[in-house]
Design an enzyme around this catalytic site. Structure first.
Site, mmCIF file in Angstrom:
data_model
loop_
_atom_site.group_PDB
_atom_site.id
_atom_site.type_symbol
_atom_site.label_atom_id
_atom_site.label_comp_id
_atom_site.label_asym_id
_atom_site.label_seq_id
_atom_site.Cartn_x
_atom_site.Cartn_y
_atom_site.Cartn_z
ATOM 1 N N ASN B 33 0.763 -1.133 0.017
ATOM 2 C CA ASN B 33 0.225 0.100 -0.015
ATOM 3 C C ASN B 33 0.937 1.149 0.070
ATOM 4 O O ASN B 33 1.916 1.304 0.477
ATOM 5 C CB ASN B 33 -0.926 0.133 1.324
ATOM 6 C CG ASN B 33 -2.116 -0.181 0.848
ATOM 7 O OD1 ASN B 33 -2.616 0.186 -0.099
ATOM 8 N ND2 ASN B 33 -3.020 -0.447 1.837
ATOM 9 N N GLN B 89 -14.978 -3.284 -0.326
ATOM 10 C CA GLN B 89 -15.879 -2.248 -0.546
ATOM 11 C C GLN B 89 -16.459 -2.360 -2.131
ATOM 12 O O GLN B 89 -15.722 -2.328 -3.080
ATOM 13 C CB GLN B 89 -15.417 -0.682 -0.698
ATOM 14 C CG GLN B 89 -15.214 -0.534 0.877
ATOM 15 C CD GLN B 89 -14.361 0.523 1.761
ATOM 16 O OE1 GLN B 89 -13.228 0.442 0.915
ATOM 17 N NE2 GLN B 89 -14.931 1.527 2.073
ATOM 18 N N GLY B 95 -18.506 2.506 -0.959
ATOM 19 C CA GLY B 95 -17.208 3.403 -0.698
ATOM 20 C C GLY B 95 -16.077 2.945 -1.621
ATOM 21 O O GLY B 95 -14.880 3.440 -1.372
ATOM 22 N N GLN B 96 -16.600 2.150 -2.683
ATOM 23 C CA GLN B 96 -15.260 1.964 -3.588
ATOM 24 C C GLN B 96 -14.913 3.028 -4.110
ATOM 25 O O GLN B 96 -15.638 3.778 -4.719
ATOM 26 C CB GLN B 96 -15.930 0.641 -4.522
ATOM 27 C CG GLN B 96 -14.591 0.097 -5.206
ATOM 28 C CD GLN B 96 -15.206 -0.962 -6.462
ATOM 29 O OE1 GLN B 96 -16.033 -0.640 -6.966
ATOM 30 N NE2 GLN B 96 -14.324 -1.877 -6.490
ATOM 31 N N SER B 97 -13.348 3.270 -4.163
ATOM 32 C CA SER B 97 -12.958 4.256 -4.894
ATOM 33 C C SER B 97 -12.254 3.845 -6.267
ATOM 34 O O SER B 97 -12.765 4.482 -7.364
ATOM 35 C CB SER B 97 -12.015 5.061 -4.241
ATOM 36 O OG SER B 97 -10.987 4.261 -3.395
ATOM 37 N N VAL B 98 -11.448 2.842 -6.306
ATOM 38 C CA VAL B 98 -10.976 2.498 -7.681
ATOM 39 C C VAL B 98 -11.494 1.337 -8.214
ATOM 40 O O VAL B 98 -11.805 0.326 -7.295
ATOM 41 C CB VAL B 98 -9.390 1.912 -7.206
ATOM 42 C CG1 VAL B 98 -8.766 1.384 -8.353
ATOM 43 C CG2 VAL B 98 -8.430 2.935 -6.833
ATOM 44 N N HIS B 100 -11.886 -1.606 -9.326
ATOM 45 C CA HIS B 100 -11.214 -2.715 -9.623
ATOM 46 C C HIS B 100 -11.312 -3.353 -8.217
ATOM 47 O O HIS B 100 -10.865 -2.847 -7.179
ATOM 48 C CB HIS B 100 -9.472 -2.439 -9.912
ATOM 49 C CG HIS B 100 -8.857 -3.795 -10.254
ATOM 50 N ND1 HIS B 100 -7.591 -3.584 -10.885
ATOM 51 C CD2 HIS B 100 -9.194 -4.754 -10.115
ATOM 52 C CE1 HIS B 100 -7.095 -4.682 -10.916
ATOM 53 N NE2 HIS B 100 -8.013 -5.751 -10.620
ATOM 54 N N HIS B 102 -11.070 -5.124 -4.886
ATOM 55 C CA HIS B 102 -9.565 -5.198 -4.077
ATOM 56 C C HIS B 102 -10.182 -5.381 -2.709
ATOM 57 O O HIS B 102 -11.015 -4.954 -2.013
ATOM 58 C CB HIS B 102 -8.783 -3.992 -4.220
ATOM 59 C CG HIS B 102 -9.561 -2.752 -3.753
ATOM 60 N ND1 HIS B 102 -10.263 -2.052 -4.675
ATOM 61 C CD2 HIS B 102 -9.388 -1.921 -2.781
ATOM 62 C CE1 HIS B 102 -10.713 -0.954 -4.300
ATOM 63 N NE2 HIS B 102 -10.172 -0.752 -2.780
ATOM 64 N N HIS B 104 -9.054 -5.502 1.173
ATOM 65 C CA HIS B 104 -7.857 -4.895 2.178
ATOM 66 C C HIS B 104 -7.641 -6.015 3.333
ATOM 67 O O HIS B 104 -8.614 -6.931 3.797
ATOM 68 C CB HIS B 104 -8.557 -3.893 3.080
ATOM 69 C CG HIS B 104 -8.903 -2.751 1.952
ATOM 70 N ND1 HIS B 104 -7.828 -1.645 2.081
ATOM 71 C CD2 HIS B 104 -9.890 -2.220 1.402
ATOM 72 C CE1 HIS B 104 -8.441 -0.702 1.355
ATOM 73 N NE2 HIS B 104 -9.558 -0.919 0.758
#
Lengths: 196, 196
Positions: B33, B89, B95-98, B100, B102, B104
């Site tokens: 990260n 997310q 709340g997902q931003s990218v 793709h 993923h 965490h």
């Protein structure tokens, strides 16, 4: 559902939850929640009662997350959602309360938690949910018992009060479980033991 | 790592992240990260760039979560943790931003976030992390470019500032990726393409 009842008893940690289960695979079950954070908030667990994801075999791990994926699709459709939160508190120091692996699946819609502080308020509510799960529940009979509970000699799903959300009745939970079981069958074309 | 570099380029959403990847399977990669919430906070993604868990094939889903499981074991050992948060997310309204998929993976220890408000402060920090991931980064060269980036004509991993946490240098991230790649090999006895 009758196939699930025959396959029982199914335990979530120390709690007998057979009648609240709406989907069952060889290694995994999905159950409705006592106090959903949002409508359609469900839990997916391995049938073997183990606390950590690392305790699962490769077969159990695959089956668990393929079930998360299938249940998620159904939940998103049935609850008219557009997104999902998927979260595992894997161990007590990550906030896990019931020592049995469980993935939270929470359907989300745009702005659904604006009145609670925004999209990410789900996490604060999730913490509350885990808090609920760990509380000792009331074992007094309430007329909804099914006998199986007592035979198994285990505790049932916690039915405790909470400042934030009202606990649902067992009847309400079982009704939702039956509805979701039918919806799963629509998606995957099968019941117990089938994998889509 | 050289096998990972040969297998590249690897993208996380629009970002080229090949040199920050520490584990690669036929369908999944694991990367360090930019601004870990806690030491050892990593991301696991499918190699195919798709936004939703429901977009994944059954093979991709199994491979993703078997990788989450294997990486989690390594991370917990290397960072002397006792628990893990695993969170996805899945969609922008969660709340997902990218865009793709993923997962965490965040290693936890008893009391590790007491100074930030307790065990569940991880979620507030996670929201900040997703906020970081979506920011447009600075594409100006800083001497750390490897050419591959420019050939691929894609953006690289965001390197933005944040009020809460300092962004790490690319060199620091690559160093951690190499260390974690070695630790994965200790656990699973293999490199690219092997499944434990």
């Amino acid at each position: 559902m009758s196939a699930i009842l025959k396959a029982g008893p199914i335990h979530f940690g120390p709690f007998l939850v057979t009648t609240q289960v709406f989907h069952l695979t060889p290694h995994t079950f999905a159950l409705v929640n006592l106090k959903p954070i949002l409508p359609g908030h469900v839990l997916i667990s391995p049938r073997r009662v183990v606390p950590r994801v690392s305790d699962l075999t490769a077969t159990e791990t695959s089956d668990l997350f393929l079930t998360v994926q299938r249940v998620s699709r159904m939940i998103e459709r049935v609850y008219s959602a557009s997104s999902l939160n998927i979260a595992i508190q894997d161990g007590v120091d990550a906030g896990q309360s019931v020592p049995h692996v469980h993935a939270h699946v929470i359907p989300r819609r745009r702005g659904d938690l604006d009145h609670r502080g925004g999209t990410d308020a789900v996490y604060e509510l999730l913490d509350g949910e885990e808090g609920d799960l760990k509380r000792v529940f009331n074992t007094n009979g309430d007329g909804e018992g099914d006998g199986e509970r007592r035979r198994a000699g285990r505790e049932r799903f916690p039915k405790v009060d909470d400042e934030e959300r009202a606990a649902r009745s067992l009847g309400e939970m079982e009704g939702e479980a039956r509805m979701l079981a039918r919806e799963m069958e629509r998606d995957v074309g099968g019941g117990v033991g089938l994998r889509g």
